[in-house]
Design an enzyme around this catalytic site. Structure first.
Site, PDB file in Angstrom:
ATOM      1  N   CYS A   1       0.880  -1.113  -0.098  1.00 34.60           N
ATOM      2  CA  CYS A   1      -0.011   0.164  -0.349  1.00 34.60           C
ATOM      3  C   CYS A   1       1.287   0.887  -0.444  1.00 34.60           C
ATOM      4  O   CYS A   1       0.112   2.200   0.309  1.00 34.60           O
ATOM      5  CB  CYS A   1      -1.127  -0.183   1.226  1.00 34.60           C
ATOM      6  SG  CYS A   1      -1.789  -1.097   0.611  1.00 34.60           S
TER       7      CYS A   1
ATOM      8  N   GLU B   1     -13.306  -0.617   2.733  1.00 35.28           N
ATOM      9  CA  GLU B   1     -11.987  -0.903   1.312  1.00 35.28           C
ATOM     10  C   GLU B   1     -11.730  -2.010   0.125  1.00 35.28           C
ATOM     11  O   GLU B   1     -12.149  -1.535  -1.081  1.00 35.28           O
ATOM     12  CB  GLU B   1     -10.661  -0.637   2.689  1.00 35.28           C
ATOM     13  CG  GLU B   1      -9.731  -0.400   1.705  1.00 35.28           C
ATOM     14  CD  GLU B   1      -8.299  -0.147   1.998  1.00 35.28           C
ATOM     15  OE1 GLU B   1      -8.278   1.243   2.736  1.00 35.28           O
ATOM     16  OE2 GLU B   1      -7.558  -1.235   2.286  1.00 35.28           O
TER      17      GLU B   1
ATOM     18  N   HIS C   1     -12.722   9.401  -7.922  1.00 33.59           N
ATOM     19  CA  HIS C   1     -11.728   8.970  -8.864  1.00 33.59           C
ATOM     20  C   HIS C   1     -11.008  10.290  -8.706  1.00 33.59           C
ATOM     21  O   HIS C   1     -10.250  11.072  -9.133  1.00 33.59           O
ATOM     22  CB  HIS C   1     -12.485   9.408 -10.133  1.00 33.59           C
ATOM     23  CG  HIS C   1     -13.582   8.314 -10.459  1.00 33.59           C
ATOM     24  ND1 HIS C   1     -14.858   8.215 -10.195  1.00 33.59           N
ATOM     25  CD2 HIS C   1     -12.874   7.194 -12.284  1.00 33.59           C
ATOM     26  CE1 HIS C   1     -15.039   6.881 -11.080  1.00 33.59           C
ATOM     27  NE2 HIS C   1     -13.886   6.536 -11.649  1.00 33.59           N
TER      28      HIS C   1
END
Length: 150
Positions: free
Chosen positions: A25, A136, A75
């Site tokens: 990550c 998530e 986005h």
């Protein structure tokens, strides 16, 4: 009159990277987030009110969450502005990308805390934010409860 909880669910796509993290990550990547927003209040008792019987009109809750969270984060790519990721953020912004700089590590845990404040600040006085669930991945999520944060 009884207290009632009302929940509305939202989804949005957001990218992020965790600066200094020791796993995958640390790389820029994205998630298809699912956000469940639960508020609590008493249904409106005034029969002359067009929203008689509602705690809050789902469309009113939707407007708040869309304006504060979904329309902003969908986005977008989120970076901690207090890390060298700020240079990457500037480059992406210069190329027309939607970038959000926050003052926290953009984990689900910290994002849900941020979202709770933004939503709470917009709710009518007689309605309280009860909980948020920010999913998530299919199997990973963070939850925020007002009762844990008194």
């Amino acid at each position: 009159m009884s207290k009632i909880r009302i929940t509305k669910q939202f989804s949005f796509e957001t990218g992020h990277a965790l600066y200094g993290y020791d796993g995958k990550c640390k790389n820029v990547h994205g998630h298809s987030y699912k956000l469940s927003v639960t508020v609590i209040g008493t249904p409106i008792l005034d029969k002359s009110n067009v929203k008689f019987g509602m705690v809050i009109d789902f469309s009113d809750l939707k407007k708040i969450v869309r304006e504060e969270i979904v329309d902003l984060f969908d986005h977008a790519t989120v970076f901690n502005k207090n890390t060298p990721h700020v240079e990457l953020a500037k480059e992406l912004s210069n190329r027309g990308h939607h970038v959000i700089l926050v003052d926290y590590q953009p984990t689900s845990e910290n994002m849900v805390i941020d979202f709770a404040k933004k939503i709470s600040d917009r709710l009518p006085n007689d309605i309280q934010l009860h909980s948020l669930k920010l999913q998530e991945t299919e199997s990973s999520f963070a939850e925020w409860y007002a009762s844990d944060n008194i």
